[in-house]
Design an enzyme around this catalytic site. Structure first.
Site, mmCIF file in Angstrom:
data_model
loop_
_atom_site.group_PDB
_atom_site.id
_atom_site.type_symbol
_atom_site.label_atom_id
_atom_site.label_comp_id
_atom_site.label_asym_id
_atom_site.label_seq_id
_atom_site.Cartn_x
_atom_site.Cartn_y
_atom_site.Cartn_z
ATOM 1 N N CYS A 173 6.915 -63.643 -61.991
ATOM 2 C CA CYS A 173 5.925 -64.319 -61.138
ATOM 3 C C CYS A 173 6.469 -64.649 -59.748
ATOM 4 O O CYS A 173 5.826 -64.369 -58.730
ATOM 5 C CB CYS A 173 5.387 -65.561 -61.840
ATOM 6 S SG CYS A 173 6.595 -66.883 -62.091
ATOM 7 N N HIS B 160 5.588 -71.450 -63.027
ATOM 8 C CA HIS B 160 4.766 -70.256 -62.800
ATOM 9 C C HIS B 160 4.090 -70.391 -61.452
ATOM 10 O O HIS B 160 3.779 -71.493 -60.991
ATOM 11 C CB HIS B 160 3.721 -70.088 -63.899
ATOM 12 C CG HIS B 160 3.088 -68.720 -63.881
ATOM 13 N ND1 HIS B 160 3.720 -67.604 -64.393
ATOM 14 C CD2 HIS B 160 1.900 -68.284 -63.386
ATOM 15 C CE1 HIS B 160 2.943 -66.555 -64.240
ATOM 16 N NE2 HIS B 160 1.836 -66.930 -63.610
ATOM 17 N N HIS C 246 -1.483 -62.724 -59.890
ATOM 18 C CA HIS C 246 -0.133 -63.145 -60.283
ATOM 19 C C HIS C 246 0.465 -62.137 -61.252
ATOM 20 O O HIS C 246 -0.242 -61.342 -61.877
ATOM 21 C CB HIS C 246 -0.166 -64.540 -60.928
ATOM 22 C CG HIS C 246 -0.846 -64.581 -62.268
ATOM 23 N ND1 HIS C 246 -0.461 -65.427 -63.281
ATOM 24 C CD2 HIS C 246 -1.899 -63.878 -62.770
ATOM 25 C CE1 HIS C 246 -1.245 -65.259 -64.332
ATOM 26 N NE2 HIS C 246 -2.123 -64.333 -64.051
#
Length: 393
Positions: free
Chosen positions: A308, A356, A368
């Site tokens: 990420c 994240h 993402h």
């Protein structure tokens, strides 16, 4: 006395049915009982229950797998941070060791100078106090005891002073290198532990998924595709609305300028609301869309796969900004914005431990690098617990 008669046993009455008919009757009775039992079991069963015996439901398995992926993602960020520390410590250690070697070489040169003076003293008149001082591994200690420094020439005194300075310098450098080596060892230990955690969590997730039937896996994949398609449609709709709003704003600006021109007055300069940021964000979003479908791989920074934070780092690099490697540091870059004030290009962080990150595209959607076994894709910003949003600057 008359004899007593024993009672005669009556034979049981036989059925008028034939043997085959009796067998059929028994079979029908058993079938009826089985049907009643099955109906009673079905009446008490949950129609939404996918379990067979003690097997978890599909939803339970998916929830557990998501939790393992979540843990793996958090461990990935810790791994990224540990890797950065390890790389930094290794460079520091290499630099200190190179410097220690250089200083050791200077020390050896200073020692050879002392040796040359001592050899000359010995040739001229034997082993004098001065020669003993020059050959000593601890000239300062010898000097403190004998006070022969006064009888030495200026060049000889300079040689001893230089040697002492080089000794202290080498000792100091070796201590510094030893300290950085200890830090490097600790960073390597953390790196190995975090790597092990990631691999363990991913292995556990794979084991759970391997227990699903082919039908269950198909249902899970179909649900994921449906959710992703819905996110893509919402993001596309948001982009259309944003484009329409931009055109309306441009039209309003043209009309305003025309009105000002008619009045023959200079148009007031429009305050900037981050136009330069908008230009950068467009480059970031263009890159993000181009990378859709590339796989999530923990620890990866592109160009073929990403985790990420590796994805957001690569995307914003195209916008001219070099973000830090981890979510822990990316969340510190730029200006914090409210969730309701987010603009396309902003970074969105999730979970209380900030493990994240995604890129906001508008309309409540983001792009993402999702999770292990998944891809770079569109997702609702409400899919995970929101932490904060940052506008990189």
């Amino acid at each position: 006395m008359a004899p007593r008669h024993r009672p005669r046993h009556r034979k049981p009455r036989t059925s008028a049915l034939s043997p085959a008919a009796r067998r059929g009757s028994i079979g029908a009775t058993a079938a009826a009982l089985a049907s009643v039992t099955l109906l009673s079991q079905q009446a008490g069963a949950d129609p939404n229950d996918d379990r067979e015996g003690d097997r978890p439901t599909l939803e339970q398995t998916r929830s557990e797998v998501d939790a393992l992926y979540r843990d793996a993602g958090a461990a990935t960020q810790r791994y990224n941070a540990a890797k950065e520390r390890t790389d930094s410590r290794r460079k520091q250690v290499d630099r200190l060791l190179d410097e220690a070697a250089r200083r050791a070489d200077d020390l050896n040169k200073a020692r050879r100078v002392l040796g040359s003076y001592a050899a000359a003293q010995y040739r001229d008149g034997g082993m004098s106090d001065t020669a003993t001082l020059l050959l000593s591994r601890d000239p300062q200690g010898y000097f403190n005891q004998t006070h022969v420094m006064e009888r030495m020439s200026a060049r000889q005194q300079h040689a001893v002073t230089t040697f002492r300075d080089k000794q202290r310098s080498v000792a100091k450098q070796r201590v510094a290198a030893a300290g950085k080596l200890a830090e490097l060892t600790e960073a390597q230990r953390e790196l190995a532990a975090d790597k092990s955690t990631v691999q363990t969590k991913l292995t556990e997730a794979r084991k759970l998924l391997s227990k699903l039937t082919a039908q269950e896996r198909a249902r899970l994949a179909a649900a994921e595709r449906e959710r992703q398609e819905e996110a893509r449609k919402r993001a596309a709709a948001a982009e259309r609305r944003a484009e329409e709003a931009r055109k309306q704003q441009e039209q309003a600006e043209r009309e305003r300028r025309e009105r000002e021109k008619e009045k023959e007055q200079p148009a007031p300069e429009k305050p900037s609301d981050g136009g330069s940021y908008g230009a950068k964000a467009q480059k970031v979003l263009a890159f993000a869309k181009k990378e859709l479908g590339k796989p999530y791989v923990w620890g990866a920074t592109g160009p073929n796969s990403y985790d990420c934070s590796g994805f957001t780092q690569a995307a914003w690099r195209t916008g001219g900004l070099e973000l830090p490697r981890t979510t822990f540091d990316q969340v510190k870059v730029g200006t914090k914005v409210a969730k309701s004030d987010m603009r396309p290009g902003d970074l969105i962080f999730f979970y209380a431990d900030v493990t994240h990150v995604g890129i906001y595209v508008g309309g409540g959607q983001m792009i993402h690098a999702s999770k292990p076994g998944d891809d770079v894709k569109y997702e609702s910003v409400d899919y995970m617990p929101f932490h904060s949003a940052m506008r990189p600057t």
